[in-house]
Scaffold this motif. Structure first.
Motif, PDB file in Angstrom:
ATOM      1  N   UNK A  39      10.144  13.815   6.406  1.00 55.68           N
ATOM      2  CA  UNK A  39       8.914  13.522   7.145  1.00 55.68           C
ATOM      3  C   UNK A  39       8.480  12.082   6.892  1.00 55.68           C
ATOM      4  N   UNK A  40       8.441  11.704   5.618  1.00 58.48           N
ATOM      5  CA  UNK A  40       8.064  10.327   5.296  1.00 58.48           C
ATOM      6  C   UNK A  40       9.070   9.345   5.879  1.00 58.48           C
ATOM      7  N   UNK A  41      10.346   9.762   5.930  1.00 57.61           N
ATOM      8  CA  UNK A  41      11.357   8.873   6.500  1.00 57.61           C
ATOM      9  C   UNK A  41      11.106   8.632   7.980  1.00 57.61           C
ATOM     10  N   UNK A  42      10.762   9.718   8.688  1.00 58.29           N
ATOM     11  CA  UNK A  42      10.467   9.571  10.118  1.00 58.29           C
ATOM     12  C   UNK A  42       9.280   8.631  10.314  1.00 58.29           C
ATOM     13  N   UNK A  43       8.269   8.801   9.467  1.00 58.31           N
ATOM     14  CA  UNK A  43       7.108   7.919   9.574  1.00 58.31           C
ATOM     15  C   UNK A  43       7.479   6.490   9.219  1.00 58.31           C
ATOM     16  N   UNK A  44       8.326   6.334   8.206  1.00 54.80           N
ATOM     17  CA  UNK A  44       8.744   4.993   7.810  1.00 54.80           C
ATOM     18  C   UNK A  44       9.539   4.332   8.934  1.00 54.80           C
ATOM     19  N   UNK A  45      10.347   5.136   9.633  1.00 56.20           N
ATOM     20  CA  UNK A  45      11.099   4.593  10.755  1.00 56.20           C
ATOM     21  C   UNK A  45      10.173   3.995  11.805  1.00 56.20           C
ATOM     22  N   UNK A 180       6.396  11.553   0.405  1.00 48.99           N
ATOM     23  CA  UNK A 180       7.014  12.712   1.051  1.00 48.99           C
ATOM     24  C   UNK A 180       6.509  12.947   2.473  1.00 48.99           C
ATOM     25  N   UNK A 181       5.236  12.691   2.716  1.00 44.74           N
ATOM     26  CA  UNK A 181       4.672  12.957   4.041  1.00 44.74           C
ATOM     27  C   UNK A 181       3.342  12.251   4.158  1.00 44.74           C
ATOM     28  N   UNK A 182       2.892  12.104   5.359  1.00 48.32           N
ATOM     29  CA  UNK A 182       1.577  11.508   5.562  1.00 48.32           C
ATOM     30  C   UNK A 182       0.501  12.465   5.110  1.00 48.32           C
ATOM     31  N   UNK A 183      -0.716  12.165   5.536  1.00 48.27           N
ATOM     32  CA  UNK A 183      -1.820  12.984   5.061  1.00 48.27           C
ATOM     33  C   UNK A 183      -2.372  13.886   6.156  1.00 48.27           C
TER      34      UNK A 183
ATOM     35  N   UNK B 350      -3.588  -3.346  14.053  1.00 49.18           N
ATOM     36  CA  UNK B 350      -4.287  -2.344  14.845  1.00 49.18           C
ATOM     37  C   UNK B 350      -3.318  -1.537  15.690  1.00 49.18           C
ATOM     38  N   UNK B 351      -2.362  -2.222  16.300  1.00 50.05           N
ATOM     39  CA  UNK B 351      -1.359  -1.504  17.092  1.00 50.05           C
ATOM     40  C   UNK B 351      -0.515  -0.608  16.182  1.00 50.05           C
ATOM     41  N   UNK B 352      -0.197  -1.107  14.994  1.00 52.39           N
ATOM     42  CA  UNK B 352       0.561  -0.272  14.057  1.00 52.39           C
ATOM     43  C   UNK B 352      -0.219   0.998  13.731  1.00 52.39           C
ATOM     44  N   UNK B 353      -1.519   0.837  13.499  1.00 50.88           N
ATOM     45  CA  UNK B 353      -2.352   1.998  13.182  1.00 50.88           C
ATOM     46  C   UNK B 353      -2.431   2.972  14.344  1.00 50.88           C
ATOM     47  N   UNK B 357       1.728   9.085  14.073  1.00 50.91           N
ATOM     48  CA  UNK B 357       2.490   9.586  12.925  1.00 50.91           C
ATOM     49  C   UNK B 357       2.529   8.582  11.778  1.00 50.91           C
ATOM     50  N   UNK B 358       2.603   7.301  12.106  1.00 51.26           N
ATOM     51  CA  UNK B 358       2.567   6.293  11.050  1.00 51.26           C
ATOM     52  C   UNK B 358       1.165   6.219  10.457  1.00 51.26           C
ATOM     53  N   UNK B 359       0.171   6.465  11.302  1.00 42.39           N
ATOM     54  CA  UNK B 359      -1.204   6.445  10.804  1.00 42.39           C
ATOM     55  C   UNK B 359      -1.445   7.538   9.765  1.00 42.39           C
ATOM     56  N   UNK B 360      -0.672   8.624   9.848  1.00 47.86           N
ATOM     57  CA  UNK B 360      -0.789   9.638   8.798  1.00 47.86           C
ATOM     58  C   UNK B 360      -0.556   9.005   7.428  1.00 47.86           C
ATOM     59  N   UNK B 361       0.246   7.947   7.398  1.00 51.43           N
ATOM     60  CA  UNK B 361       0.451   7.225   6.145  1.00 51.43           C
ATOM     61  C   UNK B 361      -0.620   6.163   5.904  1.00 51.43           C
ATOM     62  N   UNK B 362      -0.957   5.385   6.955  1.00 54.82           N
ATOM     63  CA  UNK B 362      -1.904   4.282   6.740  1.00 54.82           C
ATOM     64  C   UNK B 362      -3.329   4.771   6.512  1.00 54.82           C
TER      65      UNK B 362
END
Lengths: 350, 615
Positions: A39-45, A180-183, B350-353, B357-362
């Motif tokens: 999951x984290x890998x997909x997000x990192x991609x 491992x995964x986002x939040x 901002x575009x990255x955010x 799915x990436x925002x789940x991390x940021x």
């Protein structure tokens, strides 16, 4: 035109290097740039794609800016009046269309990923179901299929899909395991959230609360521990075993009357606050006092020291937590209880 | 006394500037304290409670009490001059807007001295902001202080809408309006639609807190996510309310100091309108992790990314305004030129955010902190500094010192990047935002220390600016009407500072960049659209001051009604005080309605004397 291509060619290795640098960044158990699960890998991609596109934009703007600033600065005494240009439709269309193309390149995988990460494994018999409940300032992990509940340390079998159902018992928190995964936010009331992740490698991963939830928000850490499947099964079994009270009757009495009204060990005690079964074998006390025999930082110490420190004055470790100082515990009782708890281990790893 | 009763837009602009500047210093001090606490791991410089108060008040103060008033300062000082008007449409309301803002801001900050400032974050998410988890009065101050200050902003916005629609000089069509006026116009429209949402949210939260309602309390059948929606339906357009005027300033400054007209004016106007429109469509991107489901997340992702298109148009238009120009690097222009790459960096994150799915991390990590500080400080604050340096001579008749100005720019600019660039990486490495402290050994230490050093540099930059202001205040008032010599818009056609009535004769606008057009046609000044005659002016009034004061008293009274004792039997003395405050307010409104005040005239002789004296 040739010139421009040469420019891009020169830029390419630079950007490749950036990606490499980014990929090796930070602690592998914490950093989003060092993903340890699919999951984290997909997000990192997606992050890499976005960073790449955005770098192109930044480089273009910086290059034009620098060129303009240097080339067109006014010489002293220059009174000439530059040509008053109204605009240029061709140029304006170009810098409308190029960003749109870039956004499509980013937007399509984004949408794919949104739906991909929204898959629901909560009915999947293959997945390990975990109900995460957040509290000020600790995490409760319930495994309904096994009828067990633990706190602060989420033990998972490696490689298996973990299906999370997240909610809050009080205010908003957010459940985040960066590597491992986002939040996902944990909401009170009826807004229950779902997510999934898996950890192919054994190891301990750091989890954090990401939503402001009160004074100790920054200290609301937890751990995710990925173990092999047989260890996991042993852990589940061990957690269900009955637990003996302290051998010293005075300590046992103090523990029973002052701790078990809220906490549980084995089949004894109340379920309102963190389950203490196996607390001696956890990585941390309270999520932040790291158990180690070779302490380097002020938040590290032996299991006993950490437990002693916590019981003596929890408010000093985590301001505003619900336990508060237990005023009528004598020093002797604190030491006894800390010793008892530090020996409360689950030997499931072999 | 003159300053308490003034209804002159130029003086109100200065009042906004002083009050906004003061709150900027307060918010800046709070920021410095935050950074001091975070300079090393496991620090104990402030307690966890104080830290949450600091971060809440820093955000609230900077957005509502510093940034917005400073923008209103520029808008008040400049808009009527740019469109060739003698004042705003409703001078009395303008003054009222200032005083309600000021008293609301004071009320909010009183909380520091009465046992605890609000500490639930500037977003005040329920249920943390509810009475169950926030039993003291901190959040009450937030609710009432912002409610009162918000009235000021809302009526200010309406005032500018009416002013810009109705009071443009003859010949100034919409497509001949200066870019700053356009930006102020769209901003005012955003205020008109966004602030009522905030008012509703705050009123509902007020009911929850003061009268035990359950709008946002899940245990009583309310919904915590509802607050998030209401807050961000206001909160997202708010970002554009802040940044659009800065865009306007940059357009003016870059064009003036490049000696070139703005590249692609009509696409700039179009982009501004589009940004304003899209600003309302994307609030849920603050809530990707709340659990809205994939369809909502996908839609709001794409909608958010779209904003990059009009913003990109603006960026490239600015760059091509400079292209082929003759660029002079005054302090104002340094800030404007520094703004462009800085804002682009804030824009791309901002575009990255926006990629959910990436925002789940940021989300809620220091990456977000870095992003919005790049936009708000790197965009808005640089814009405000640019605007202040640019229009200072027009507002005060004195030129700011250029050497000190350049020192301000470089310390602030370097300090800014030092503070915030590194925070992107802190976030990506797993540091959540709004944390009071962090553990040692996580790899956050060095970066946090660098960030703190940068914050101090920004502080020094601000001190240099203050120094500049003080030194300049002692210089003679001798700035020419067109101090930059390349002035293009109407405000540069009249003396610095302008007379009370602004334009002795309303100018006739014959094209875009009205003054520039006259200059290139070989004329000395504007062609007047009317003969010289007596000018009608509104009378000053103390009523707005007392109306703001009444609201302040009412807020305090209702807030403490539960704590204070009874007055005559079972009637709470807090309610009594609240009612007294409201009576002051309504009394003033009554007086305003019944007193027949026709204002006064400035006679022809006086105007001629001014013209002769200054020409």
């Amino acid at each position: 035109m040739m010139k421009r291509w040469r420019f891009v060619k020169r830029l390419a290795p630079l950007m490749a290097m950036m990606v490499l640098v980014l990929a090796a960044c930070g602690r592998s158990d914490l950093s989003t740039l060092n993903p340890q699960g699919p999951v984290a890998e997909e997000q990192f991609g997606l992050m890499k794609l976005a960073i790449g596109i955005m770098l192109i934009v930044i480089v273009a703007v910086f290059a034009i800016s620098l060129f303009v600033i240097i080339r067109f600065r006014r010489r002293p005494g220059d009174k000439t009046i530059p040509k008053q240009v109204e605009g240029n439709h061709k140029l304006e269309i170009i810098w409308t269309v190029i960003p749109i193309i870039m956004l499509i390149i980013l937007g399509v995988p984004t949408v794919q990923s949104v739906f991909n990460l929204a898959k629901d494994y909560s009915k999947d018999p293959e997945a390990v179901q975990v109900i995460v409940t957040s509290h000020q300032y600790w995490w409760e992990f319930e495994y309904p299929a096994y009828g067990i509940k633990t706190a602060q340390e989420l033990i998972i079998p490696k490689g298996k899909t973990i299906s999370i159902t997240a909610k809050s018992a009080d205010v908003l928190h957010s459940f985040w395991i960066p590597s491992l995964a986002g939040k996902i936010d944990t909401n009170p009331g009826a807004n229950v959230n779902k997510m999934y992740f898996s950890a192919p490698k054994e190891g301990v991963y750091l989890g954090k609360c990401a939503e402001l939830c009160g004074p100790s928000h920054g200290l609301m850490d937890f751990k995710v521990k990925s173990v092999d499947e047989s260890s996991f099964d042993r852990w589940v079994a061990a957690l269900k075993e009955p637990v003996a009270l302290p051998s010293d009757p005075a300590i046992a009495k103090a523990f029973e009357s002052k701790c078990l009204s809220c906490h549980a060990v084995g089949d004894l005690g109340g379920p309102a606050y963190p389950n203490l079964t196996g607390i001696g074998s956890r990585e941390t006390v309270g999520g932040i006092l790291v158990n180690t025999d070779d302490p380097q930082y002020s938040n590290e110490g032996s299991v006993y020291d950490n437990l002693h420190r916590w019981i003596k004055n929890p408010d000093e470790v985590k301001p505003g937590n619900q336990m508060g100082k237990i005023e009528d515990l004598t020093e002797q009782e604190i030491e006894g209880i800390a010793k008892y708890l530090s020996e409360l281990k689950l030997n499931y790893e072999q | 006394m003159d300053w308490l009763t003034t209804v002159d837009h130029k003086k109100i602009g200065i009042l906004y500037m002083i009050a906004g500047g003061f709150f900027f210093l307060v918010g800046g001090l709070e920021a410095i304290l935050i950074r001091v606490q975070l300079w090393k791991p496991l620090n104990n410089f402030v307690s966890a409670d104080t830290y949450n108060e600091l971060l809440t008040m820093h955000g609230t103060t900077m957005i509502f009490l510093a940034a917005m008033p400073l923008l209103f300062a520029l808008m008040n000082a400049v808009i009527p001059l740019q469109i060739g008007a003698r004042d705003v449409a409703f001078p009395f309301v303008n003054s009222l807007g200032f005083w309600t803002f000021l008293f609301g801001g004071i009320l909010l900050n009183v909380s520091w001295f009465t046992g605890g400032a609000p500490d639930a974050g500037w977003t005040s998410y329920a249920p943390l902001a509810g009475t169950t988890y926030n039993g003291d009065h901190g959040v009450d101050y937030y609710v009432l202080g912002l409610q009162i200050a918000g009235i000021g902003t809302l009526i200010g916005g309406i005032n500018f809408l009416v002013t810009i629609i109705n009071m443009r000089a003859p010949g100034m069509t919409f497509m001949r309006m200066p870019m700053f006026t356009w930006a102020a116009f769209i901003t005012s429209a955003l205020i008109l639609f966004a602030f009522p949402a905030l008012a509703v949210g705050l009123a509902a939260l007020m009911f929850d807190r003061l009268f035990d309602a359950n709008f946002f309390d899940p245990s009583g059948g309310g919904n915590a996510v509802l607050w998030e929606h209401i807050f961000w339906i206001f909160g997202h357009p708010e970002v554009y309310i802040l940044i659009l005027p800065a865009f306007g300033v940059i357009s003016e400054v870059i064009s003036t100091f490049s000696r070139k007209r703005l590249f692609g004016y009509s696409s700039m106007v179009f982009a501004t309108i589009l940004i304003g429109f899209l600003g309302f469509m994307v609030w849920a991107h603050h809530m990707f992790t709340v659990g809205l489901g994939p369809v909502a997340n996908a839609l709001f992702s794409i909608a958010t990314m779209l904003i990059a298109v009009p913003t990109g148009i603006k960026i490239f238009n600015w760059l091509f305004t400079m292209w082929g120009g003759s660029i002079k690097f005054t302090t104002a222009n340094l800030f404007a030129v520094g703004f462009i790459p800085t804002f682009v960096m804030g824009g791309v994150t901002g575009v990255m955010l926006a990629a959910a799915p990436a925002d789940f991390q940021y989300h809620d990590s220091y990456f977000v902190v870095a992003h919005f500080h790049y936009v708000i400080v790197g965009g808005l604050v640089l814009g405000i500094f640019s605007g202040l340096h640019y229009w200072w001579p027009k507002m005060f008749g004195r030129m700011l010192n250029e050497t000190l100005g350049k020192l301000t720019f470089w310390t602030f600019f370097i300090g800014f990047h030092l503070t915030f660039f590194i925070q992107h990486f802190l976030g990506l490495l797993g540091m959540p935002r709004r944390i009071w402290t962090y553990l040692d050994g996580l790899g956050f230490n060095e970066m946090n220390m660098i960030s703190t050093v940068g914050a101090f540099l920004m502080g020094f930059g601000t001190i240099f600016f203050l120094l500049n202001v003080v030194i300049t205040a002692f210089k003679p008032q001798n700035a020419p009407a067109d101090p930059w010599e390349d002035g293009r818009t109407l405000e540069w056609t009249i003396p610095s500072p302008p007379p009370e009535y602004n334009f002795a004769q309303t100018p006739l606008v014959r094209g875009y960049d009205a003054y520039w057009k006259e200059k290139t046609d070989g004329h000395k000044g504007m062609t007047p659209a009317e003969p010289i005659g007596p000018i009608h002016m509104p009378s000053p009034s103390i009523l707005p001051f007392f109306m703001g004061f009444g609201l302040f008293i009412a807020g305090l009274g209702f807030m403490y009604a539960k704590d204070w004792g009874n007055l005559f039997g079972s009637f709470k003395s807090g309610y009594a005080l609240g009612i007294v405050g409201l009576l002051i307010l309504f009394g003033c409104m009554f007086l305003r309605s019944v007193i027949d005040d026709h204002g006064f005239h400035i006679e022809e002789e006086e105007i001629l004397r001014d013209m002769g004296g200054k020409a």
